[in-house]
Design a protein around this motif. Structure first.
Motif, PDB file in Angstrom:
ATOM      1  N   UNK A   4       0.735  -1.181   0.166  1.00 31.97           N
ATOM      2  CA  UNK A   4      -0.005  -0.046  -0.105  1.00 31.97           C
ATOM      3  C   UNK A   4       0.917   1.187  -0.113  1.00 31.97           C
ATOM      4  N   UNK A   5       0.247   2.371  -0.301  1.00 27.94           N
ATOM      5  CA  UNK A   5       0.870   3.718  -0.372  1.00 27.94           C
ATOM      6  C   UNK A   5      -0.033   4.589   0.374  1.00 27.94           C
ATOM      7  N   UNK A   6       0.299   5.775   0.795  1.00 28.20           N
ATOM      8  CA  UNK A   6      -0.347   6.949   1.165  1.00 28.20           C
ATOM      9  C   UNK A   6      -0.160   7.991   0.382  1.00 28.20           C
ATOM     10  N   UNK A   7      -0.868   8.450  -0.578  1.00 28.87           N
ATOM     11  CA  UNK A   7      -0.485   9.544  -1.239  1.00 28.87           C
ATOM     12  C   UNK A   7      -1.416  10.781  -0.542  1.00 28.87           C
ATOM     13  N   UNK A   8      -0.905  11.907  -0.217  1.00 29.17           N
ATOM     14  CA  UNK A   8      -1.636  12.952   0.163  1.00 29.17           C
ATOM     15  C   UNK A   8      -1.706  13.949  -0.797  1.00 29.17           C
ATOM     16  N   UNK A   9      -3.046  14.239  -1.057  1.00 27.04           N
ATOM     17  CA  UNK A   9      -3.128  15.326  -2.037  1.00 27.04           C
ATOM     18  C   UNK A   9      -4.205  16.416  -1.604  1.00 27.04           C
ATOM     19  N   UNK A  10      -3.676  17.634  -1.664  1.00 21.62           N
ATOM     20  CA  UNK A  10      -4.243  18.679  -0.961  1.00 21.62           C
ATOM     21  C   UNK A  10      -5.650  18.824  -1.715  1.00 21.62           C
ATOM     22  N   UNK A  11      -6.844  19.130  -0.982  1.00 19.07           N
ATOM     23  CA  UNK A  11      -7.932  19.280  -1.452  1.00 19.07           C
ATOM     24  C   UNK A  11      -8.340  20.681  -1.793  1.00 19.07           C
ATOM     25  N   UNK A  17     -12.617  14.234   0.112  1.00 21.54           N
ATOM     26  CA  UNK A  17     -11.755  13.095  -0.225  1.00 21.54           C
ATOM     27  C   UNK A  17     -12.363  12.278  -1.194  1.00 21.54           C
ATOM     28  N   UNK A  18     -13.695  12.066  -0.923  1.00 23.56           N
ATOM     29  CA  UNK A  18     -14.744  10.875  -1.722  1.00 23.56           C
ATOM     30  C   UNK A  18     -14.979  11.621  -3.148  1.00 23.56           C
ATOM     31  N   UNK A  19     -15.247  13.023  -3.026  1.00 30.68           N
ATOM     32  CA  UNK A  19     -15.344  13.704  -4.248  1.00 30.68           C
ATOM     33  C   UNK A  19     -14.139  13.672  -5.243  1.00 30.68           C
ATOM     34  N   UNK A  20     -12.753  13.684  -4.600  1.00 30.01           N
ATOM     35  CA  UNK A  20     -11.763  13.656  -5.370  1.00 30.01           C
ATOM     36  C   UNK A  20     -11.335  12.117  -5.610  1.00 30.01           C
ATOM     37  N   UNK A  21     -11.967  11.264  -5.145  1.00 31.50           N
ATOM     38  CA  UNK A  21     -11.620   9.602  -5.546  1.00 31.50           C
ATOM     39  C   UNK A  21     -12.512   9.524  -6.640  1.00 31.50           C
ATOM     40  N   UNK A  22     -13.779   9.914  -6.788  1.00 29.91           N
ATOM     41  CA  UNK A  22     -14.630   9.914  -7.820  1.00 29.91           C
ATOM     42  C   UNK A  22     -14.052  10.523  -8.824  1.00 29.91           C
ATOM     43  N   UNK A  63      -6.224  11.053   1.403  1.00 34.02           N
ATOM     44  CA  UNK A  63      -5.288  10.082   1.575  1.00 34.02           C
ATOM     45  C   UNK A  63      -5.697   9.090   0.486  1.00 34.02           C
ATOM     46  N   UNK A  64      -4.891   8.723  -0.449  1.00 31.45           N
ATOM     47  CA  UNK A  64      -5.207   8.051  -1.592  1.00 31.45           C
ATOM     48  C   UNK A  64      -4.148   6.789  -1.790  1.00 31.45           C
ATOM     49  N   UNK A  65      -4.750   5.455  -2.012  1.00 35.47           N
ATOM     50  CA  UNK A  65      -3.749   4.711  -2.369  1.00 35.47           C
ATOM     51  C   UNK A  65      -3.893   4.268  -4.060  1.00 35.47           C
ATOM     52  N   UNK A  81      -9.656   5.338   0.989  1.00 33.42           N
ATOM     53  CA  UNK A  81      -9.478   6.701   0.834  1.00 33.42           C
ATOM     54  C   UNK A  81      -9.728   7.328   2.230  1.00 33.42           C
ATOM     55  N   UNK A  82      -9.132   8.112   2.608  1.00 29.18           N
ATOM     56  CA  UNK A  82      -9.226   8.980   4.041  1.00 29.18           C
ATOM     57  C   UNK A  82      -9.151  10.630   3.704  1.00 29.18           C
ATOM     58  N   UNK A  83      -9.246  11.101   4.918  1.00 27.88           N
ATOM     59  CA  UNK A  83      -9.137  12.646   4.581  1.00 27.88           C
ATOM     60  C   UNK A  83      -8.414  13.034   6.121  1.00 27.88           C
ATOM     61  N   UNK A  84      -7.709  14.274   5.954  1.00 28.48           N
ATOM     62  CA  UNK A  84      -7.241  14.866   7.280  1.00 28.48           C
ATOM     63  C   UNK A  84      -7.143  16.253   7.077  1.00 28.48           C
ATOM     64  N   UNK A  85      -7.145  17.055   8.128  1.00 28.91           N
ATOM     65  CA  UNK A  85      -6.917  18.415   8.247  1.00 28.91           C
ATOM     66  C   UNK A  85      -5.822  18.772   8.760  1.00 28.91           C
TER      67      UNK A  85
END
Length: 189
Positions: A4-11, A17-22, A63-65, A81-85
């Motif tokens: 696995x990986x965790x790619x952090x992408x600024x929203x 995060x779910x919208x970005x994943x879509x 947080x995207x794999x 998919x996850x999200x952090x602030x």
């Protein structure tokens, strides 16, 4: 049971995060602006752990794999998919970690320090105009770490503890113009 990986992408403001994943599913990696790719641990094998050091700006991050399962479907498309602030800084910025040297990434190459041992903390700089990552592996394993995709001009730090072996450094990010994975364009060491 898989790497696995965790790619952090600024929203973007108001984006989840779910919208970005879509959007990533529908549009590919280009659904996120290049400057929003913020790094993370990459290609962590089952049972292992990896450490990266990032300097994140205040805001919300997905947080995207991106690693695919054996069926070819990326883990984020299966719900990873996850999200952090990240809140405002509380004091001066921390000093960067002490390093063993700098790994440079550009279109389409890696440049390792002359005395690279694969042991210790390395600064990683994206000198190219595109997003790049380092996936470290041998011919017989699922992954030995690395750094998830970072923006052009960005710097991150990765802790390595590589045993004696022949390793591949590979960038799986798609080319902005052709969509071809960077390793097919020569970004494979």
């Amino acid at each position: 049971e898989e790497s696995h990986q965790v790619t952090l992408i600024k929203l973007d403001d108001g984006q989840t995060a779910d919208q970005l994943a879509t959007a990533l599913t529908e549009e590919g990696e280009g659904a996120a602006a290049p400057e929003s790719y913020s790094g993370g641990p990459n290609s962590t094998a089952p049972g292992d752990d990896d450490t990266v050091t990032l300097d994140l700006a205040e805001g919300d991050y997905a947080l995207i794999c991106f690693i695919p399962s054996s069926d070819g479907v990326s883990h984020f498309q299966k719900g990873m998919v996850g999200q952090l602030t990240v809140g405002p800084a509380e004091g001066p910025a921390a000093a960067p970690p002490e390093t063993e040297g700098t790994i440079h990434m550009a279109d389409f190459t890696y440049v390792l320090p002359d005395d690279f041992t694969g042991q210790g903390t390395y600064e990683v700089v994206n000198d190219g105009p595109q997003v790049h990552e380092i996936t470290i592996s041998t011919a017989t394993d699922d992954g030995d770490g690395g750094l998830a995709a970072i923006a052009p001009g960005a710097t991150a730090y990765v802790d390595l503890d590589l045993a004696a072996a022949d390793y591949n450094f590979t960038c799986f990010v798609g080319d902005a113009e052709t969509g071809a994975p960077h390793f097919t364009l020569g970004m494979n060491l």
